[in-house]
Design a protein around this motif. Structure first.
Motif, mmCIF file in Angstrom:
data_model
loop_
_atom_site.group_PDB
_atom_site.id
_atom_site.type_symbol
_atom_site.label_atom_id
_atom_site.label_comp_id
_atom_site.label_asym_id
_atom_site.label_seq_id
_atom_site.Cartn_x
_atom_site.Cartn_y
_atom_site.Cartn_z
ATOM 1 N N TYR A 1 -10.825 -5.599 -7.220
ATOM 2 C CA TYR A 1 -11.181 -4.751 -8.101
ATOM 3 C C TYR A 1 -9.914 -4.007 -8.768
ATOM 4 C CZ TYR A 1 -10.421 -0.733 -4.713
ATOM 5 O OH TYR A 1 -9.633 -0.037 -3.918
ATOM 6 N N GLN B 1 -1.564 -4.148 -6.311
ATOM 7 C CA GLN B 1 -1.674 -3.827 -4.659
ATOM 8 C C GLN B 1 -2.174 -4.910 -3.901
ATOM 9 O OE1 GLN B 1 -2.365 0.344 -3.268
ATOM 10 N NE2 GLN B 1 -3.654 -0.404 -1.988
ATOM 11 N N TRP B 2 -1.346 -5.312 -3.020
ATOM 12 C CA TRP B 2 -1.482 -6.409 -1.923
ATOM 13 C C TRP B 2 -0.825 -6.341 -0.945
ATOM 14 C CZ3 TRP B 2 1.396 -10.141 0.343
ATOM 15 C CH2 TRP B 2 0.819 -11.176 0.979
ATOM 16 N N SER C 1 -7.523 -8.300 -1.985
ATOM 17 C CA SER C 1 -7.414 -8.681 -0.450
ATOM 18 C C SER C 1 -6.485 -9.531 -0.136
ATOM 19 C CB SER C 1 -8.966 -9.250 -0.065
ATOM 20 O OG SER C 1 -9.868 -8.010 -0.290
ATOM 21 N N SER D 1 -22.259 -4.522 -5.675
ATOM 22 C CA SER D 1 -21.945 -5.429 -5.206
ATOM 23 C C SER D 1 -23.185 -6.629 -5.224
ATOM 24 C CB SER D 1 -21.447 -5.492 -3.676
ATOM 25 O OG SER D 1 -22.689 -4.579 -2.991
ATOM 26 N N ASP E 1 -8.649 -0.448 -10.507
ATOM 27 C CA ASP E 1 -8.897 0.843 -10.656
ATOM 28 C C ASP E 1 -8.410 1.247 -12.216
ATOM 29 O OD1 ASP E 1 -9.441 3.504 -9.277
ATOM 30 O OD2 ASP E 1 -7.513 3.866 -10.015
ATOM 31 N N THR F 1 0.930 -1.226 -0.126
ATOM 32 C CA THR F 1 -0.024 0.029 -0.065
ATOM 33 C C THR F 1 0.969 1.039 -0.044
ATOM 34 O OG1 THR F 1 -0.137 -0.207 2.564
ATOM 35 C CG2 THR F 1 -2.170 -1.026 1.264
ATOM 36 N N SER G 1 -4.567 -7.267 3.671
ATOM 37 C CA SER G 1 -5.430 -6.513 3.179
ATOM 38 C C SER G 1 -7.229 -6.812 2.966
ATOM 39 C CB SER G 1 -4.919 -6.370 1.644
ATOM 40 O OG SER G 1 -5.932 -5.772 0.976
ATOM 41 N N THR G 2 -7.945 -5.857 2.972
ATOM 42 C CA THR G 2 -9.457 -6.275 2.936
ATOM 43 C C THR G 2 -10.019 -5.428 1.777
ATOM 44 O OG1 THR G 2 -10.016 -4.437 4.597
ATOM 45 C CG2 THR G 2 -9.675 -6.526 5.463
ATOM 46 N N ASP G 3 -9.269 -4.878 0.809
ATOM 47 C CA ASP G 3 -9.278 -3.846 -0.039
ATOM 48 C C ASP G 3 -9.232 -4.582 -1.399
ATOM 49 O OD1 ASP G 3 -9.972 -1.597 -1.394
ATOM 50 O OD2 ASP G 3 -7.754 -1.187 -1.734
ATOM 51 N N GLY G 4 -10.252 -5.456 -1.843
ATOM 52 C CA GLY G 4 -10.439 -5.872 -3.058
ATOM 53 C C GLY G 4 -11.431 -6.950 -3.131
ATOM 54 N N HIS H 1 -6.638 -3.948 -6.915
ATOM 55 C CA HIS H 1 -6.462 -4.172 -5.475
ATOM 56 C C HIS H 1 -6.930 -5.648 -5.112
ATOM 57 C CE1 HIS H 1 -6.097 0.166 -4.435
ATOM 58 N NE2 HIS H 1 -6.422 0.474 -5.773
#
Length: 268
Positions: free
Chosen positions: A102, A92-93, A113, A147, A104, A21, A97-100, A111
């Motif tokens: 997806y 990005q990992w 997770s 979602s 951009d 990140t 991570s809890t972001d993904g 991104h």
């Protein structure tokens, strides 16, 4: 030589890389050897458990690059002919991570997770969005898929096309006919009872693309890849009915192609 070690970077010739990140690319160092005066073994080199998934994601993207079908350069599509100035895919990992997952569009960043790299389908699906961007030299206008969007239910034509293409990229490259999530749950792209009908359903578009590439277009996606560098369809209908006839020579839209679409409840 007093000391020596080897460092590996999770980056491939400015084509794709995996970073945390903070934007730092993952690296892997061998053990350090001292007082080296002749050939020496560095032993087994492997990432630690907390970074192994970063390297798995990095390795998985090789499948897409190897099959990008761009004879013009090492870049992702023929829109970029200078191998020194390719658009780079960022992944990005982190292990927390809890972001993904997806993609951009603006930053060309996937991104993920923490567990997402366990699914090569997930990594290649998100990479497929980037690949569409590079083929089109931009991105088609499309309805944002919420979602609540479900692969076997009707949504919008644009969303079904964008997501269905990404699904098909993953399944095509992995040589199967399914999607496998990081927890091992899987689904087939064969049309089944309970599915919505038509070309506004992601799964119907995915299965149709796979059947066209493998059974109608010569066993591969190469002619579609060439076609999509000169057209930018925003729906599967536009791809099939308007753009496939423009290929040189035209890609089939006749009974053989239509029969595969009908098996996925798409009637043209």
């Amino acid at each position: 030589m007093s000391s020596m070690w080897v460092r590996f970077n999770a980056e491939s010739t400015k084509l794709w890389r995996v970073n945390d990140t903070r934007g730092a690319t993952y690296t892997l160092d061998s053990q350090t050897l001292h007082n080296v005066s002749s050939s020496a073994s560095l032993g087994v080199i492997k990432p630690s458990s907390d970074t192994a998934r970063a390297w798995h994601a990095f390795d998985t993207v090789n499948l897409l690059w190897w099959n990008r079908d761009n004879p013009a350069s090492i870049c992702w599509s023929s829109h970029e002919t200078d191998g020194n100035h390719c658009t780079e895919l960022n992944i990005q990992w982190t292990d927390t991570s809890t972001d993904g997952p997806y993609y951009d569009i603006g930053s060309h960043t996937i991104h993920l997770s923490a567990a997402d790299p366990d699914s090569e389908h997930t990594v290649l699906h998100e990479s497929g969005h980037f690949f569409m961007n590079r083929l089109f030299n931009g991105f088609p206008s499309y309805t944002i898929c919420t979602s609540q969007y479900i692969y076997n239910r009707a949504g919008s034509g644009t969303c079904a096309w964008v997501e269905g293409f990404a699904d098909a990229v993953a399944a095509y490259l992995l040589g199967d006919y399914r999607y496998v999530w990081p927890n091992g749950t899987e689904m087939s792209f064969a049309y089944s009872s309970g599915w919505s009908t038509g070309d506004q359903v992601e799964g119907n578009v995915t299965g149709s693309l796979l059947d066209l590439w493998r059974n109608v277009d010569g066993g591969n996606w190469n002619r579609t890849i060439t076609l999509l560098t000169s057209t930018a369809p925003s729906t599967f209908s536009e791809y099939f009915n308007t753009d496939r006839p423009k290929a040189g020579p035209p890609l089939s839209t006749g009974w053989d192609a239509l029969s595969y679409l009908r098996s996925h409840s798409i009637q043209y």
